[in-house]
Structures are given as structure tokens and as C-alpha cells.
Write an enzyme that holds these catalytic residues in place. Structure first.
Site, PDB file in Angstrom:
ATOM      1  N   LYS A 167       0.846  -1.194   0.000  1.00 55.23           N
ATOM      2  CA  LYS A 167       0.000   0.000   0.000  1.00 55.23           C
ATOM      3  C   LYS A 167       0.882   1.246   0.000  1.00 55.23           C
ATOM      4  O   LYS A 167       1.908   1.282   0.670  1.00 55.23           O
ATOM      5  CB  LYS A 167      -0.892   0.015   1.251  1.00 55.23           C
ATOM      6  CG  LYS A 167      -2.273  -0.555   0.999  1.00 55.23           C
ATOM      7  CD  LYS A 167      -3.188  -0.378   2.196  1.00 55.23           C
ATOM      8  CE  LYS A 167      -4.610  -0.116   1.736  1.00 55.23           C
ATOM      9  NZ  LYS A 167      -5.594  -0.163   2.798  1.00 55.23           N
ATOM     10  N   GLU A 192     -19.597  -6.978   9.062  1.00 53.27           N
ATOM     11  CA  GLU A 192     -20.622  -6.266   9.821  1.00 53.27           C
ATOM     12  C   GLU A 192     -21.674  -7.215  10.379  1.00 53.27           C
ATOM     13  O   GLU A 192     -22.168  -7.032  11.497  1.00 53.27           O
ATOM     14  CB  GLU A 192     -21.290  -5.204   8.936  1.00 53.27           C
ATOM     15  CG  GLU A 192     -20.414  -3.997   8.624  1.00 53.27           C
ATOM     16  CD  GLU A 192     -19.392  -4.231   7.525  1.00 53.27           C
ATOM     17  OE1 GLU A 192     -19.432  -5.315   6.892  1.00 53.27           O
ATOM     18  OE2 GLU A 192     -18.540  -3.354   7.278  1.00 53.27           O
ATOM     19  N   ARG A 206     -25.481  -3.726   5.831  1.00 53.58           N
ATOM     20  CA  ARG A 206     -25.184  -5.127   5.530  1.00 53.58           C
ATOM     21  C   ARG A 206     -25.720  -6.060   6.601  1.00 53.58           C
ATOM     22  O   ARG A 206     -25.963  -7.237   6.357  1.00 53.58           O
ATOM     23  CB  ARG A 206     -23.678  -5.307   5.370  1.00 53.58           C
ATOM     24  CG  ARG A 206     -23.327  -6.722   5.064  1.00 53.58           C
ATOM     25  CD  ARG A 206     -22.045  -6.868   4.343  1.00 53.58           C
ATOM     26  NE  ARG A 206     -22.098  -6.325   3.004  1.00 53.58           N
ATOM     27  CZ  ARG A 206     -21.055  -6.296   2.191  1.00 53.58           C
ATOM     28  NH1 ARG A 206     -19.913  -6.767   2.587  1.00 53.58           N
ATOM     29  NH2 ARG A 206     -21.158  -5.790   0.981  1.00 53.58           N
TER      30      ARG A 206
END
Ligand SMILES: Cc1ncc(C[n+]2csc(CCOP(=O)(O)OP(=O)(O)O)c2C)c(N)n1
Length: 625
Positions: free
Chosen positions: A281, A369, A397
């Protein structure tokens, strides 16, 4: 070398470029991404990490025919630059400019509007099965990060894909990070693969040896068994081979020649395949590479030194996020039953401070979630007092767990519903505009929205004292500098903040500040209005509503939420049930459409939720427009 990127109008222009030119192109794309995000803000670290992979994918596949699905979609900047959007890229995330996520309206190379994690394997498999049915020969590729891979939805997709036999290539973009460090057993498995070299080399050797041998079926089977035994003994197996995927890698996701060679080899194999790619990243921009979590979603900054320009970090003092967590830490100090849960958002929800203070009482479950909500239910059943810090958009979700595991069991779980309302530049995938609608019909749920810091603190205390599920919703903003009132919070009771005769504004949550500002302006024009902080979207304060309707010519409700099913709807239902004059009530809410990326302020203005918009509406209602 002169600039190459200026000559790339479509992925077809990549053909014929040699390794040095592709490397040069990667550098130019990184520079463009960094410069643009420095000016506009955006997802920097993830995008810098996949530049080489994106180049390789567009070189090997023809995505004007084949399908490419990015998981989440926050890492699609290089893809956008290569697919005809280089010229407009400088307007990233601004009104009318290029969106920060895939957008089919912008380009046929973007297949889905995405922003939520974990769906890519399912949608890509759907495409692959459609192509299989059509016998079109089109290939389908999904790119998914190691963070999103652990989500239930992604695993459901893998489970089906491994057995469905469609032509699907899954690229696992493993950078060991979600926004912060990836968590969970799957992440541990991937790390073991990273730290155990030799797997791929061994596999390649065995494959080659097998291909060279002329042999009958039984010998081939015996050697396959030997190969499996070897793998078991020497290196960790890739778990997805057990799912039915042919797995390749890990390979260096910044080595373009290796990526090209591997993708070419895998392209024609058919069936479910997985390529495990290691990327970094923030690659190419030192501050982001060193601290990727801080540069996941970057605010505008100075390109030369990474100095952040805008002063509006979500967890800075005086934001709703910060104040909520500060109070939570305070309460948790006195009550050891209080635990905090996040689904991969420790920074954004501010819960990182809770984690530092109470490491044993903090749970980051990854991008899961549904699990977070069900876990909280179990903890509440077991006697703990779980507080789930979660963005409104991601709580969507877990709707079924909200109903089934929490509400139906009448369990005391508190949801700090952050980023509730319009969110600005992230656009329609991220607005928190539906939580009242999807919570309000669940029996037993208390839904609160504070107008000031005092109300926030009062609500959190009350939520943890009383039973049953609670949601406390607030936007990404600062709290008002001073509290509007000191009336203690009581469940289902609104609070009058100012009184007037010409009309009444019943404001939910942070919209109260704009209502008060509007009331100040209107008073100078001779239009005095009552302003009340509703405090609760459920239950509605019916006595207060009754007196507002009876005592004023009009009542205006305000909410930073979509109209249908929201707070205004609840007020109208309450008025109808109690025989109040419905004709007097008008609702200001976000219209039921997908609100495009822009500044939050502009989005609020378009919905009529700024002080100016509220005042204009009040004038019209008072016949003074
Ligand atoms: C359902 C859902 N929950 C949370 C998020 C917030 N979020 C955006 S990107 C991200 C991390 C994704 O990590 P990974 O898939 O590994 O991709 P990377 O950024 O590392 O490339 C998270 C948690 C989201 N987009 N969707």
C-alpha cells in the site's frame, strides 16, 4: 523518457510497450494519482498499491470485451486513468467530475457502482455464469483485497465459485492491510504463505514434471497424491485450493514482467483460478508507504512532504465521533461490562482510542458487519454491554442480524451510527441515509440523534442504563461549539430550543444547528419560529408534536436522511394516529435519489437542509417568499 501517459487513450495503447516503458508508465500514473489526491483528497494508499497490477491486467485482458470487477472499488484510479478518464482525472471527487469509485455512467469499463466490500466475487461469478450460458468466450476477473476477502459475502462467493466451474479469475491483492492491519485467521494463513518461501517454485516444478511424463491415469493420480503430500509437508497449502480453485502465487505485484507472464499463463486455463499477489500500500509515495492506514482515505495534502492541509480529521476533538468515544471511554472506566466492537474501522469510528485504553475489551472483527452485530448480541446475552461503532452505510449489511439476533431477542446493544447523513465526496455508495428507515420498524429499537454534545452524552449514558437495542446517529461533522440547552435527555422526549409563533421546526439531530441559524435570520424579518430538537426518531414525542401542531400554523420536520421511512414519515404516522392536523406538517429530507459526489455542504444545500434553505422554506410557508 518523454511522458508516455499522454499517449494512452485506452488500454489498447498498452500493447507494444516494453518492460521499461510499462515501468515508466507506472511511475507516471503514480505521480498523477498522488498529485490529484493531494488536491482533491481520496483513497491514496490502496490506489498506489495496484498500479502495476492494473497495467498488467489491462495488457493481458481486453476489458472492452472481458469483465473486470474491482472489490470495494476504492482502488480503481489507475484503471480509470487507463480507460479514457485521464483528461478529467484532475476533477476527481468534485461535482460533475470523475467519481472516486467505479461508475458505469462514466465508462463501459466500469461494470458496477461499488463502494462496499466483499461483493466482487459474487457479481463476477454472476457475469462468468452468464458468459458461460452464452458460450461467449469472454473472461471475468475479480480483484479483491485481503481485507475484503474475509467478509462473509466474499467467502460465500468463493464457496459457490469453487464448485460452479465458471471461467473466473480471482486476483487476491494481498497487502496485509484493510484500512489498518488485516485481522483474523485467514489473514494469519496468508501471512504464513508470505513468510514461507518456496511454495510456488515447488508447485511449478511438480506441475512441469507431471506435464513431461507420459503416463496412465493411475500413475498420474499417484503423482498428484504425492504432490499434495509434498505440499502438506513442506509449505502451507493455499486454503482456496480446497475450495476448488487452481491457485497461483504469491507473486510480486510490482514486478510487471512476472505479472504479465503469470496472467498470460493463467488466462486460458478456464475454471475457477486464484492468483495471490503481494503488493505494498502507498507504493511510490513514502509517507503513504510508511503509514498506509493514515493514507487510506487521504485529505488534501502538500505533495512534496505529505503535510495534510485540511483540518477535519473524523476523530479530531469536537467532532461527533470524538465526543462519542470520549464519553464511551469515560463510561467504560466505571463499568467493566462495556466492550466496543468495530468492523475494520478502528480509526474512522474513533474506537482506536478505546482500544488503546481497554485492549482486552475491544474487538476488531474485520470487514464483517453481520458478524459484528451477531457477536454483540451474544456478548449482550452473556452479560456484557457491547457498543458497536459503525458507519450507517455499512450497518446496512447487517440488517438481518439487527432484526433477528438483536431486536427479536430484546438485547441491550448500543450502536454508535457514525457518518449518518450525507457524506460528501465518497458519494452514493457511502451516504448514511437509510438507517432510520431500516431500524424504525424493528420493535423495541430506540433511535436517537443528538443536536449537541450534551444530548450525545445524555443519550449514550441513557442507552447504557436502559435495556433493549439503541442506535445513536450522528454525521461526520463537528458538534456545535456550545450546547443549545441543558434539559436532561429522557427517552422519547423532544426539547424546545427556542419559541416563536409563526411556525415550528422539529429538527432531528445535527440539523438543529441549521434550524436555529435560520430562526435567527427569520426573526429579523418578523417571522418568529419555534425550534425543537426532536432527539428521538423512535419513539416520537407525541405530546410535543401535538402542541407544536396545535400552536403553530405550520410544522417543518428536518432530517439528514432520506424522506421515505425516515423521521418525517414517523412524525406523519404519529400525527395521523393521534388525529393531529396532517395538512400543517411538511417534511424536509434528502430526496429519494442517489446523491452524487460533491461537498457535504453542497449536498445539504441541494436537499434544503442548510440555514438558507430552511429559512427560504419557512418564508414560503409563512407567505413571505
Ligand atoms: C462492507 C464494508 N465495510 C467497510 C468498508 C470500509 N472500507 C473501505 S476499504 C476497506 C479496507 C479494504 O481492505 P482490502 O480489501 O484489503 O483492500 P485494500 O484497501 O487493502 O486494497 C474498508 C474496511 C467498506 N467499504 N465496505
Amino acid at each position: 523518457m518523454a511522458g508516455l501517459l499522454d499517449n494512452i487513450e485506452s488500454p489498447a495503447d498498452l500493447q507494444g510497450l516494453g518492460p521499461a516503458e510499462l515501468a515508466q508508465l507506472a511511475r507516471e500514473i503514480r505521480t498523477l494519482i498522488t498529485r490529484t489526491v493531494a488536491a482533491r483528497g481520496g483513497h491514496l494508499a490502496s490506489n498506489l498499491g495496484v498500479v502495476d497490477l492494473t497495467l498488467a491486467l489491462h495488457r493481458v485482458f481486453d476489458f472492452s470485451r472481458d469483465h473486470l470487477v474491482w472489490d470495494v472499488g476504492h482502488q480503481c484510479y489507475a484503471h480509470k486513468i487507463l480507460t479514457g478518464r485521464r483528461a478529467g482525472f484532475e476533477n476527481l471527487r468534485t461535482a460533475g467530475g470523475v467519481s472516486g469509485f467505479p461508475s458505469p455512467a462514466e465508462s463501459p469499463y466500469d461494470l458496477f457502482r461499488t463502494g462496499h466490500a466483499g461483493a466482487s466475487i459474487s457479481t463476477a461469478l454472476g457475469l462468468a455464469l452468464a458468459e458461460k450460458a452464452a458460450a461467449s468466450g469472454r473472461r471475468t476477473v475479480a480483484v479483491i483485497g485481503d481485507g475484503a476477502l474475509g467478509s462473509g459475502l466474499a467467502l460465500e462467493g468463493l464457496n459457490h465459485a469453487g464448485a460452479a466451474g465458471a471461467d473466473l479469475l480471482v486476483i487476491l491483492n494481498d497487502n496485509q492491510m484493510a484500512i489498518s492491519q488485516t485481522v483474523g485467521a485467514l489473514a494469519r494463513h496468508l501471512t504464513r504463505m508470505r513468510t514461507t518461501p518456496g511454495y510456488d517454485a515447488l508447485k511449478a516444478e511438480v506441475h512441469e514434471a507431471l506435464e513431461r511424463l507420459p503416463m496412465g491415469d493411475s500413475l498420474a493420480r499417484a503423482i498428484h497424491t504425492l504432490k499434495d503430500a509434498l505440499k502438506e509437508a513442506v509449505v502451507p497449502d493455499h486454503v482456496f485450493e480446497r475450495f476448488g480453485f487452481r491457485c497461483f502465487g504469491p507473486v510480486d505485484g510490482h514486478d510487471i514482467p512476472v505479472l504479465l507472464e503469470t496472467l498470460e499463463k493463467m488466462k486460458g486455463l478456464g475454471g475457477p483460478r486464484l492468483l495471490h499477489v503481494h503488493t505494498q500500500k502507498g507504493r511510490g509515495f513514502a509517507p503513504a508507504a510508511e503509514k498506509p492506514e493514515a493514507w487510506h482515505s487521504a485529505r488534501p495534502f502538500t505533495e512534496q512532504n505529505g503535510q495534510v492541509l485540511a483540518d477535519e480529521d473524523a476523530d479530531e476533538p469536537a467532532t461527533w465521533t470524538h465526543e462519542a468515544v470520549t464519553e464511551l471511554v469515560e463510561l467504560a472506566t466505571a463499568d467493566a461490562r462495556i466492550v466496543a466492537i468495530t468492523a475494520a474501522m478502528p480509526e474512522g469510528t474513533g474506537l482506536l482510542r478505546f482500544a488503546h485504553r481497554f485492549p482486552d475489551r475491544f474487538f476488531d472483527v474485520g470487514i464483517c458487519e453481520q458478524h459484528a452485530v451477531a457477536l454483540a448480541a451474544g456478548m449482550a446475552k452473556g452479560g456484557l454491554r457491547p457498543v458497536v461503532g459503525i458507519y450507517s452505510t455499512f450497518l446496512q449489511r447487517a440488517y438481518d442480524q439487527l432484526f433477528h439476533e438483536v431486536a427479536l431477542q430484546e438485547l441491550p446493544v448500543v450502536f454508535l451510527v457514525d457518518r449518518a447523513g450525507l457524506v460528501g465526496a465518497d458519494g452514493p455508495t457511502h451516504h448514511g441515509l437509510y438507517d432510520i428507515a431500516y431500524l424504525r420498524h424493528l420493535a423495541g429499537f430506540t433511535i436517537a440523534a443528538p443536536a449537541d454534545r450534551g444530548e450525545l452524552v445524555g443519550m449514550l449514558r441513557l442507552a447504557l442504563q436502559t435495556g433493549g437495542p439503541w442506535a445513536i446517529r450522528y454525521p461526520r461533522e463537528r458538534t456545535p461549539e456550545a450546547d443549545f440547552s441543558d434539559v436532561p435527555v429522557e427517552v422519547g422526549r423532544a426539547s424546545i430550543l427556542r419559541r416563536g409563533a409563526k411556525g415550528a421546526i422539529l429538527a432531528l439531530g445535527a440539523t438543529a444547528a441549521a434550524a436555529l441559524e435560520a430562526a435567527g435570520t427569520l426573526e429579523l424579518e418578523g417571522i418568529t419560529v419555534t425550534v425543537a430538537s426532536a432527539r428521538f426518531a423512535r419513539p416520537i414525542d407525541k405530546a410535543c408534536l401535538g402542541s407544536l401542531v396545535a400552536g403553530h400554523p405550520w410544522v417543518m420536520t428536518l432530517e439528514d436522511h432520506v424522506g421515505p421511512g425516515g423521521f418525517g414519515s414517523a412524525v406523519l404516522e404519529c400525527a395521523a394516529a393521534n388525529g393531529y392536523d396532517l395538512r400543517k406538517i411538511g417534511c424536509v429530507a434528502v430526496p429519494q435519489e442517489f446523491v452524487e459526489h460533491d461537498t457535504r455542504q453542497a449536498q445539504l444545500a441541494a436537499a434544503g437542509l442548510t440555514a438558507e434553505g430552511i429559512a427560504a422554506r419557512a418564508r414560503a410557508l409563512s407567505g413571505k417568499a
